[in-house]
Design a protein around this motif. Sequence first.
Motif, PDB file in Angstrom:
ATOM      1  N   ILE A   1     -68.027 -45.944 -35.981  1.00 29.67           N
ATOM      2  CA  ILE A   1     -66.872 -45.516 -35.174  1.00 29.67           C
ATOM      3  C   ILE A   1     -67.239 -44.170 -34.570  1.00 29.67           C
ATOM      4  O   ILE A   1     -67.891 -43.348 -35.222  1.00 29.67           O
ATOM      5  CB  ILE A   1     -65.601 -45.310 -36.023  1.00 29.67           C
ATOM      6  CG1 ILE A   1     -65.359 -46.502 -36.963  1.00 29.67           C
ATOM      7  CG2 ILE A   1     -64.389 -45.041 -35.151  1.00 29.67           C
ATOM      8  CD1 ILE A   1     -64.135 -46.327 -37.861  1.00 29.67           C
TER       9      ILE A   1
ATOM     10  N   GLU B   1     -63.398 -44.856 -30.766  1.00 33.69           N
ATOM     11  CA  GLU B   1     -64.136 -45.790 -29.917  1.00 33.69           C
ATOM     12  C   GLU B   1     -64.987 -46.657 -30.836  1.00 33.69           C
ATOM     13  O   GLU B   1     -65.762 -46.132 -31.642  1.00 33.69           O
ATOM     14  CB  GLU B   1     -65.033 -45.035 -28.930  1.00 33.69           C
ATOM     15  CG  GLU B   1     -64.235 -44.192 -27.955  1.00 33.69           C
ATOM     16  CD  GLU B   1     -65.126 -43.319 -27.076  1.00 33.69           C
ATOM     17  OE1 GLU B   1     -65.678 -43.819 -26.091  1.00 33.69           O
ATOM     18  OE2 GLU B   1     -65.280 -42.123 -27.398  1.00 33.69           O
ATOM     19  N   ILE B   2     -64.806 -47.948 -30.688  1.00 30.92           N
ATOM     20  CA  ILE B   2     -65.525 -48.880 -31.566  1.00 30.92           C
ATOM     21  C   ILE B   2     -66.088 -50.010 -30.724  1.00 30.92           C
ATOM     22  O   ILE B   2     -65.353 -50.667 -29.989  1.00 30.92           O
ATOM     23  CB  ILE B   2     -64.586 -49.499 -32.626  1.00 30.92           C
ATOM     24  CG1 ILE B   2     -63.656 -48.431 -33.206  1.00 30.92           C
ATOM     25  CG2 ILE B   2     -65.381 -50.147 -33.752  1.00 30.92           C
ATOM     26  CD1 ILE B   2     -62.497 -49.005 -33.980  1.00 30.92           C
TER      27      ILE B   2
ATOM     28  N   ARG C   1     -79.424 -49.581 -29.922  1.00 30.83           N
ATOM     29  CA  ARG C   1     -79.555 -48.608 -31.006  1.00 30.83           C
ATOM     30  C   ARG C   1     -80.759 -47.712 -30.702  1.00 30.83           C
ATOM     31  O   ARG C   1     -81.876 -48.207 -30.551  1.00 30.83           O
ATOM     32  CB  ARG C   1     -79.767 -49.322 -32.338  1.00 30.83           C
ATOM     33  CG  ARG C   1     -79.725 -48.377 -33.542  1.00 30.83           C
ATOM     34  CD  ARG C   1     -80.263 -49.027 -34.818  1.00 30.83           C
ATOM     35  NE  ARG C   1     -79.635 -50.297 -35.140  1.00 30.83           N
ATOM     36  CZ  ARG C   1     -78.470 -50.416 -35.762  1.00 30.83           C
ATOM     37  NH1 ARG C   1     -77.817 -49.347 -36.159  1.00 30.83           N
ATOM     38  NH2 ARG C   1     -77.958 -51.607 -36.006  1.00 30.83           N
TER      39      ARG C   1
ATOM     40  N   ARG D   1     -82.409 -45.514 -32.419  1.00 25.55           N
ATOM     41  CA  ARG D   1     -83.450 -45.417 -33.445  1.00 25.55           C
ATOM     42  C   ARG D   1     -84.483 -46.527 -33.344  1.00 25.55           C
ATOM     43  O   ARG D   1     -85.681 -46.293 -33.517  1.00 25.55           O
ATOM     44  CB  ARG D   1     -82.775 -45.461 -34.824  1.00 25.55           C
ATOM     45  CG  ARG D   1     -83.705 -45.515 -36.008  1.00 25.55           C
ATOM     46  CD  ARG D   1     -82.975 -45.122 -37.295  1.00 25.55           C
ATOM     47  NE  ARG D   1     -81.680 -45.806 -37.395  1.00 25.55           N
ATOM     48  CZ  ARG D   1     -81.473 -46.951 -38.063  1.00 25.55           C
ATOM     49  NH1 ARG D   1     -82.458 -47.529 -38.688  1.00 25.55           N
ATOM     50  NH2 ARG D   1     -80.268 -47.486 -38.114  1.00 25.55           N
TER      51      ARG D   1
ATOM     52  N   ILE E   1     -74.373 -41.925 -27.447  1.00 28.56           N
ATOM     53  CA  ILE E   1     -74.016 -41.044 -28.570  1.00 28.56           C
ATOM     54  C   ILE E   1     -75.332 -40.527 -29.129  1.00 28.56           C
ATOM     55  O   ILE E   1     -76.171 -41.336 -29.556  1.00 28.56           O
ATOM     56  CB  ILE E   1     -73.291 -41.841 -29.683  1.00 28.56           C
ATOM     57  CG1 ILE E   1     -72.161 -42.716 -29.116  1.00 28.56           C
ATOM     58  CG2 ILE E   1     -72.807 -40.923 -30.788  1.00 28.56           C
ATOM     59  CD1 ILE E   1     -71.006 -41.976 -28.568  1.00 28.56           C
TER      60      ILE E   1
ATOM     61  N   GLY F   1     -70.821 -43.588 -39.307  1.00 26.83           N
ATOM     62  CA  GLY F   1     -71.787 -44.683 -39.196  1.00 26.83           C
ATOM     63  C   GLY F   1     -72.646 -44.748 -40.440  1.00 26.83           C
ATOM     64  O   GLY F   1     -72.224 -44.361 -41.533  1.00 26.83           O
TER      65      GLY F   1
ATOM     66  N   ASN G   1     -84.854 -41.414 -37.476  1.00 26.57           N
ATOM     67  CA  ASN G   1     -84.038 -41.312 -38.681  1.00 26.57           C
ATOM     68  C   ASN G   1     -82.663 -41.903 -38.411  1.00 26.57           C
ATOM     69  O   ASN G   1     -82.187 -41.904 -37.277  1.00 26.57           O
ATOM     70  CB  ASN G   1     -83.855 -39.842 -39.071  1.00 26.57           C
ATOM     71  CG  ASN G   1     -85.170 -39.236 -39.454  1.00 26.57           C
ATOM     72  OD1 ASN G   1     -85.926 -39.815 -40.234  1.00 26.57           O
ATOM     73  ND2 ASN G   1     -85.470 -38.076 -38.866  1.00 26.57           N
ATOM     74  N   ILE G   2     -82.034 -42.377 -39.468  1.00 25.25           N
ATOM     75  CA  ILE G   2     -80.691 -42.944 -39.315  1.00 25.25           C
ATOM     76  C   ILE G   2     -79.774 -41.901 -38.699  1.00 25.25           C
ATOM     77  O   ILE G   2     -79.777 -40.744 -39.103  1.00 25.25           O
ATOM     78  CB  ILE G   2     -80.151 -43.405 -40.681  1.00 25.25           C
ATOM     79  CG1 ILE G   2     -80.901 -44.672 -41.100  1.00 25.25           C
ATOM     80  CG2 ILE G   2     -78.649 -43.665 -40.627  1.00 25.25           C
ATOM     81  CD1 ILE G   2     -80.439 -45.222 -42.421  1.00 25.25           C
TER      82      ILE G   2
ATOM     83  N   PHE H   1     -74.318 -47.371 -24.874  1.00 24.89           N
ATOM     84  CA  PHE H   1     -73.457 -48.473 -24.445  1.00 24.89           C
ATOM     85  C   PHE H   1     -73.488 -48.544 -22.927  1.00 24.89           C
ATOM     86  O   PHE H   1     -73.445 -47.506 -22.267  1.00 24.89           O
ATOM     87  CB  PHE H   1     -71.999 -48.247 -24.868  1.00 24.89           C
ATOM     88  CG  PHE H   1     -71.830 -47.833 -26.296  1.00 24.89           C
ATOM     89  CD1 PHE H   1     -72.461 -48.523 -27.321  1.00 24.89           C
ATOM     90  CD2 PHE H   1     -71.024 -46.747 -26.626  1.00 24.89           C
ATOM     91  CE1 PHE H   1     -72.287 -48.140 -28.650  1.00 24.89           C
ATOM     92  CE2 PHE H   1     -70.857 -46.364 -27.936  1.00 24.89           C
ATOM     93  CZ  PHE H   1     -71.483 -47.051 -28.969  1.00 24.89           C
TER      94      PHE H   1
HETATM   95  N1  LIG Z   1     -70.049 -49.847 -33.484  1.00 24.83           N
HETATM   96  C1  LIG Z   1     -69.967 -48.575 -33.093  1.00 24.83           C
HETATM   97  N2  LIG Z   1     -68.984 -48.178 -32.261  1.00 24.83           N
HETATM   98  C2  LIG Z   1     -68.879 -46.942 -31.833  1.00 24.83           C
HETATM   99  N3  LIG Z   1     -69.728 -45.957 -32.202  1.00 24.83           N
HETATM  100  C3  LIG Z   1     -70.737 -46.262 -33.056  1.00 24.83           C
HETATM  101  C4  LIG Z   1     -70.892 -47.570 -33.540  1.00 24.83           C
HETATM  102  N4  LIG Z   1     -71.966 -47.585 -34.349  1.00 24.83           N
HETATM  103  C5  LIG Z   1     -72.448 -46.332 -34.361  1.00 24.83           C
HETATM  104  N5  LIG Z   1     -71.712 -45.527 -33.591  1.00 24.83           N
HETATM  105  C6  LIG Z   1     -71.956 -44.115 -33.323  1.00 24.83           C
HETATM  106  O1  LIG Z   1     -73.326 -43.869 -33.431  1.00 24.83           O
HETATM  107  C7  LIG Z   1     -73.620 -42.867 -34.386  1.00 24.83           C
HETATM  108  C8  LIG Z   1     -74.903 -43.169 -35.106  1.00 24.83           C
HETATM  109  O2  LIG Z   1     -74.791 -44.350 -35.854  1.00 24.83           O
HETATM  110  P1  LIG Z   1     -75.448 -44.546 -37.309  1.00 24.83           P
HETATM  111  O3  LIG Z   1     -74.969 -45.849 -37.829  1.00 24.83           O
HETATM  112  O4  LIG Z   1     -75.135 -43.333 -38.140  1.00 24.83           O
HETATM  113  O5  LIG Z   1     -77.003 -44.515 -37.099  1.00 24.83           O
HETATM  114  P2  LIG Z   1     -77.969 -45.362 -36.163  1.00 24.83           P
HETATM  115  O6  LIG Z   1     -77.578 -45.065 -34.769  1.00 24.83           O
HETATM  116  O7  LIG Z   1     -79.310 -44.784 -36.529  1.00 24.83           O
HETATM  117  O8  LIG Z   1     -77.789 -46.773 -36.512  1.00 24.83           O
HETATM  118  C9  LIG Z   1     -72.411 -42.855 -35.271  1.00 24.83           C
HETATM  119  O9  LIG Z   1     -72.221 -41.579 -35.856  1.00 24.83           O
HETATM  120  C10 LIG Z   1     -71.288 -43.227 -34.317  1.00 24.83           C
HETATM  121  O10 LIG Z   1     -70.833 -42.059 -33.630  1.00 24.83           O
END
Ligand SMILES: Nc1ncnc2c1ncn2[C@@H]1O[C@H](COP(=O)(O)OP(=O)(O)O)[C@@H](O)[C@H]1O
Lengths: 112, 112, 112, 442, 442, 442
Positions: free
Chosen positions: A28, A62-63, A101, A103, B7, B37, B85-86, B92
């Motif tokens: 999120i 935002e999701i 993604r 990463r 993001i 996340g 890194n995570i 998007f």
């Molecule tokens: N489904 C999603 N919807 C909206 N924002 C997301 C979503 N997934 C991740 N994010 C945003 O991306 C950031 C990074 O995601 P995270 O899961 O921590 O690591 P990674 O991007 O490495 O998978 C989160 O802190 C969040 O702000």
Amino acid sequence: MKKIEAIIRPSKLNEVKDALSDIGIKGITVSTVQGFGRQKGHTEVYRAVQYKAEFVPKIKLEIIVGDEVADQIVEVILNTARTNNIGDGKIFILPIEEIIRIRTGERGPGAI
Amino acid sequence: MKKIEAIIRPSKLNEVKDALSDIGIKGITVSTVQGFGRQKGHTEVYRAVQYKAEFVPKIKLEIIVGDEVADQIVEVILNTARTNNIGDGKIFILPIEEIIRIRTGERGPGAI
Amino acid sequence: MKKIEAIIRPSKLNEVKDALSDIGIKGITVSTVQGFGRQKGHTEVYRAVQYKAEFVPKIKLEIIVGDEVADQIVEVILNTARTNNIGDGKIFILPIEEIIRIRTGERGPGAI
Amino acid sequence: MSTINSGDTAFVLACAALVMIMTPGLALFYGGLVRGKNVLNTIMQCFIMLGIASVIWAFIGYSLAFAPDRFAGLIGDLNYVALKGVGQAPNVTYSSTLPHLVFMIFQAMFAIITPALITGAIVERMKFISFVLFISMWIILVYAPLAHWIWGEGGWIRELGALDFAGGTVVHINSAAAALAAAIFVGRRKGFLKESFHPHNIPMTVIGAGILWFGWFGFNAGSALSANGLAASAFVTTHLAAGSAAISWIFIEKLKTGKPTTLGAASGAIAGLVAITPASGFVGPIAAIVIGTAAGILCYLALSLKFSFKFDDSLDVIAIHGVGGILGAILTGVFASTKINEAGANGLLFGNPFLIVAQGVAVAATIGFSFVISFIILYIIHSFIGLRVGEDEEVSGLDFSQHNETAYLFEGLHESEPEILTSEKEFREESKITFKTSPRNG
Amino acid sequence: MSTINSGDTAFVLACAALVMIMTPGLALFYGGLVRGKNVLNTIMQCFIMLGIASVIWAFIGYSLAFAPDRFAGLIGDLNYVALKGVGQAPNVTYSSTLPHLVFMIFQAMFAIITPALITGAIVERMKFISFVLFISMWIILVYAPLAHWIWGEGGWIRELGALDFAGGTVVHINSAAAALAAAIFVGRRKGFLKESFHPHNIPMTVIGAGILWFGWFGFNAGSALSANGLAASAFVTTHLAAGSAAISWIFIEKLKTGKPTTLGAASGAIAGLVAITPASGFVGPIAAIVIGTAAGILCYLALSLKFSFKFDDSLDVIAIHGVGGILGAILTGVFASTKINEAGANGLLFGNPFLIVAQGVAVAATIGFSFVISFIILYIIHSFIGLRVGEDEEVSGLDFSQHNETAYLFEGLHESEPEILTSEKEFREESKITFKTSPRNG
Amino acid sequence: MSTINSGDTAFVLACAALVMIMTPGLALFYGGLVRGKNVLNTIMQCFIMLGIASVIWAFIGYSLAFAPDRFAGLIGDLNYVALKGVGQAPNVTYSSTLPHLVFMIFQAMFAIITPALITGAIVERMKFISFVLFISMWIILVYAPLAHWIWGEGGWIRELGALDFAGGTVVHINSAAAALAAAIFVGRRKGFLKESFHPHNIPMTVIGAGILWFGWFGFNAGSALSANGLAASAFVTTHLAAGSAAISWIFIEKLKTGKPTTLGAASGAIAGLVAITPASGFVGPIAAIVIGTAAGILCYLALSLKFSFKFDDSLDVIAIHGVGGILGAILTGVFASTKINEAGANGLLFGNPFLIVAQGVAVAATIGFSFVISFIILYIIHSFIGLRVGEDEEVSGLDFSQHNETAYLFEGLHESEPEILTSEKEFREESKITFKTSPRNG
Ligand SMILES: Nc1ncnc2c1ncn2[C@@H]1O[C@H](COP(=O)(O)OP(=O)(O)O)[C@@H](O)[C@H]1O
Ligand SMILES: Nc1ncnc2c1ncn2[C@@H]1O[C@H](COP(=O)(O)OP(=O)(O)O)[C@@H](O)[C@H]1O
Ligand SMILES: Nc1ncnc2c1ncn2[C@@H]1O[C@H](COP(=O)(O)OP(=O)(O)O)[C@@H](O)[C@H]1O
């Protein structure tokens, strides 16, 4: 995939986030916004002058989700963010074309 | 035209912005958001009590671009914002119907 | 329904909001953003060193409206937010699929 | 005969309190200048001096500095270790109208702020534990000996005839020399010369400067150790030098960059206060205005040193305390007059060219000694545990990496408070607290 | 003969000013620890004490505490009501070298900060009007009698031989006992044990601690009521205890949670200052370091009490002022020495086991009396108007709900200023101001 | 015979330091009330007074005010220009127990804060350079003569028998009259009566008020120029008036707008301090409570003046310092008693109706003189360089437009630091710094 944007009360953030977490939402993005709507802001007083604040602090979520869970998320937000008072906020659903993604470079639903 | 939302980590903003600038991107809108996340927040300690911060500060970029450069931008962001890194964040891509430059009233790609 | 996003100067917020209010817009969500564009930021000085601020504070408006009023809103923003100097900002129009009022669960235009 | 004078005692105790508040003032001054992710660490490095330096001073520092001279003007003996014999009766060597404890605690406040000044050169990147070790050794190995040389009965620089009313060498040049060593050894911040390190809260810095100015009255006027005409004179020179330097700094700034800045006024005031420190009890008010004006300009120009030599003296300790301190020490040799202070000496302007030589020797000895010993201490700590935080820690900020804290939590996400974790059994059911002091959990 | 001594007068007036600034300092200390939506209410609860407690003190409190004893050491008579007879001549009962007004106003500052300390236990949820009523009655019914018992000529605890140099019982244990009553009666904050109540501005808190430390010199050294060796001794013990406690707190913190925190250093300093308060004029510097070190550790460990017993002592008044105060009172019974203060007594360490008993009685009497009467006052107010804000008001924050204010308005929405409403006819055409003081509108 | 008394010297030097800290306190008080884009400019206008007013005072102001009378009570002569003859020996005209320098510097602090008070009326829109010029001329042409009239030996208002213990006319009414002239001449802020000018940081303002209160002890009690019963009396009246006014302000506020505000408590305290200033050394404690209570109510009601007459006295200098000062001056004529101060006079209440007349004359003369001369000075500056920033500059904020600075840089964009520009050759390759002091670049 859909982008769900929800404007909610700040006091409901924790509850909504926990509920979304419970149904398996992994990501999120949250930001602070000011809302202008039917709910009216506070009247504040400084040195005998009253000011009506027209903006009300809100939280925006935002999701990004797959099409199949969108409805479930709307349901969860409706259930947890509702107080039945003016100012509970809105949910908007937008189309989204791609998600990547950073990463891993993964694209599409797997990147959510 | 597309709207690209990314993001990213706050520490990567300068690098990403410079790289985008280098490929000729003229406009970006930036805001501060909190991410929830896979990456977990810090554990902070106040008066012997530990708190786990669930939100991680992130930066959100919004860029409107013509269809033809969208892929290039994604590429640039992937290259500069990645740390492997995570928590590196997401990109998007949303459809957009119109863009207007307020100063001139121009519409469409010329207004970007 | 459309989502209208407008990036404007902070000093124009009140005027724009009043004008939108006058044409019957009931809800707006406002946030503070930093803009990177043709307009250049201030040069600040700390202890004899000059820094060029590349980001300029802007305000972002988000308004969900029925298709029929979108053009009118664009018109109003163009009229009130314009100063004819570089940095007046942009308006973006995005498609939106659904809107739900949290308080009542209403969907569609009635929830705006 | 030595009898305690209540006016003098009241005065010097009040001055000691004033010097004490300078350290929190410095914490604000420095804290506002760093980035928000490092403000607590910066404040902490100052604040903890109130603990560490005080205890070290009580146990050993005071004795090394002010107990009877031991080796040829180099160090005091151990007579006052753990404040043995430091009581309510006067120590006539230093003041016959004050309880010995008053002199001791007044001096303690100087031993607190001096190491705190150094931190300006190494903020935003030094390990807290290494900083604590460095400063602990530094107080014993650098500060106490230097205080003895210059202020201690029998100290060799004092014997030489050099004048330092309130700490131009002992406090300012000394801390700046150590700051230089530290800035070089600890290295530049990530992004130095590439990124701006924009101050995060200038009002905080200006208020810090206001508190420093306020406390500096205690620093300088209190150094008269008596509520008399000399104290009044030092009070006045202090104030006028600070004010003139604030003006001259923003004036040259206006010439060079087009606008006078608030940070410039605050920085100038501090530069003036530094420069007048050694001179405050020896010169008259107009000389003070000259010294202050010169300090504002010279310290401003000295800001460029760190860019020319590319050491990251982050908050300009060398430009302000180093250059300002040297300027003050030398100008003391010019403007000092026995008409102001009989116990002093005449300077160049009053026909005595020798004073300026003694001042030069004092400056050189201070710089050399402080730089070398500081470097050695840093080297030792570097060898054992390192001086610098990891790059990741520097990026995420020292508040978190060194202290597990975040300075500010402003509006908006108030309700989205982070979760509380627990490992206490009895809470687990109903809450998520981790409580770390519980004996059952320890 | 009693003649006014200018040094003593200068000293105690300066000390009174120092104690006064402690209350704004406390406002910062507490204000930084609450959430941003409650910071003004928290500051206000401290600040308004400067008004309310001062006026009550002048009219009745001072007389009850320090006028000649009326009933067997329980209360003063009404001789000094409305400061009748409290003038520029000394009150030889308490000090023969100070104008009576000096003693009165110095004591007034203690009567201001003591109730302000209580607020730490009930921040973020108590109605402002109920708080004001509570505290007004409390000063008369709890503070003034206790001050009389312990410091008043003829007060029964004083007669007993218990020592409290500057307010370990009267100020700290007393406020902590009342805080416990209030925390229990007012109840837990919404979200206690579930949410974090993250401090919103730690630099504010640390600076508050710095100001408290600064003011505490007035608190403790001023309690000597004279600028003499005893004042110097109290000044030194105060400083060393604060410094040692800051160190010991962050040391145990490092052991328990891995890192020394800035908030820990500040909290430790306050714990040390609390603990040394009763002892400050009776013990030597090394004893002060021992007391401070013990306070840092014990108060840290005491933080867990509120979780074990589940009362929401929000800002740890009980752990710091209660436990620290008790520790200090007891250790006064151990370390006190007539070598430091002839008017005092020897403690356990100097062969007198009785002092510690008297100290224990003083502690127990203070806790019992303060807790019970506080509880009764709270009960009465609760019955008539309630103690707590509504849940909605708690969620939206007390700044708005109690004061119609918002603490901060930062960047970005500056131009989107809220509209101004008007009801003044002549403005209606051209503006939208509501102006509430206009006689035409009143 | 005149011998320096160490207690008096200690006291008045401490008081001078207290008055000095009022100016940074005022910077906080005012700074918190403006919008975030103007906070540095507001702080700067206060802070720079510590430089400008001090230097002007030393060179000429002090002489005009306190050197022997020159023309029929209108102005001092040039005997003390550049502090000639102002040394460590007493000036028996004003005090026989203090070094002359002490009296001079104590008075200097008043000459610093008085012009700083004026800024409240013109914040957020006046050019910094015009402000500096205005205030420089004002100190010489308005402040120094008025100080002479009222406090100078031979000053005509003093001869008249009007009383002003610590500056009700000289400081408060004077600055308010100048503020009125400036508010009218500089004009209203863009948006006045249409937009709210919401304070950006109320905690900053309240802490400023706390520091002002603290410093005011020096202001009023120090005006006794001796650590005696009179100083004690002034200290007590100051404190009680401030406290009562804080209460009465929030009380009437509660009646009028429903809730007591934090800003109200702080504003009320300042109103009370202003009103007691002229009376502080002439009235007793209960009279002080009456004066304070009246000030809290009257100044609150006076807030509406600026809306009725539509001048933009942005931070209410006229309502608080003007109305409060006049109230205090008049009530001094009512409550003054020679029982409190033999050197004073009896007021109406003690059978002397003449004092109130003299007070009225003093008030009227102060307002008239200050308003007219201020207006003329403003007119001259207006004609040559203008008084006001451009509209664009007002919108973007004075911090940037006057000083090239931004006050705050909070979380989130820390890493997105702005780029650094360079024009130094040797850096161009590796960095982007513009360094403006480099001699090669100058
Ligand atoms: N489904 C999603 N919807 C909206 N924002 C997301 C979503 N997934 C991740 N994010 C945003 O991306 C950031 C990074 O995601 P995270 O899961 O921590 O690591 P990674 O991007 O490495 O998978 C989160 O802190 C969040 O702000
Ligand atoms: N048409 C809209 N476009 C964008 N945001 C809106 C719109 N309508 C409402 N909002 C947002 O939703 C918030 C709540 O709306 P409001 O009208 O106050 O109450 P309710 O949601 O109960 O109808 C507003 O503060 C605003 O942030
Ligand atoms: N392509 C874009 N994508 C996203 N935001 C943009 C884009 N172009 C401009 N903006 C936003 O609009 C603001 C104004 O743009 P700028 O180029 O400075 O002036 P103008 O709008 O007059 O052309 C920028 O600060 C930025 O926030």
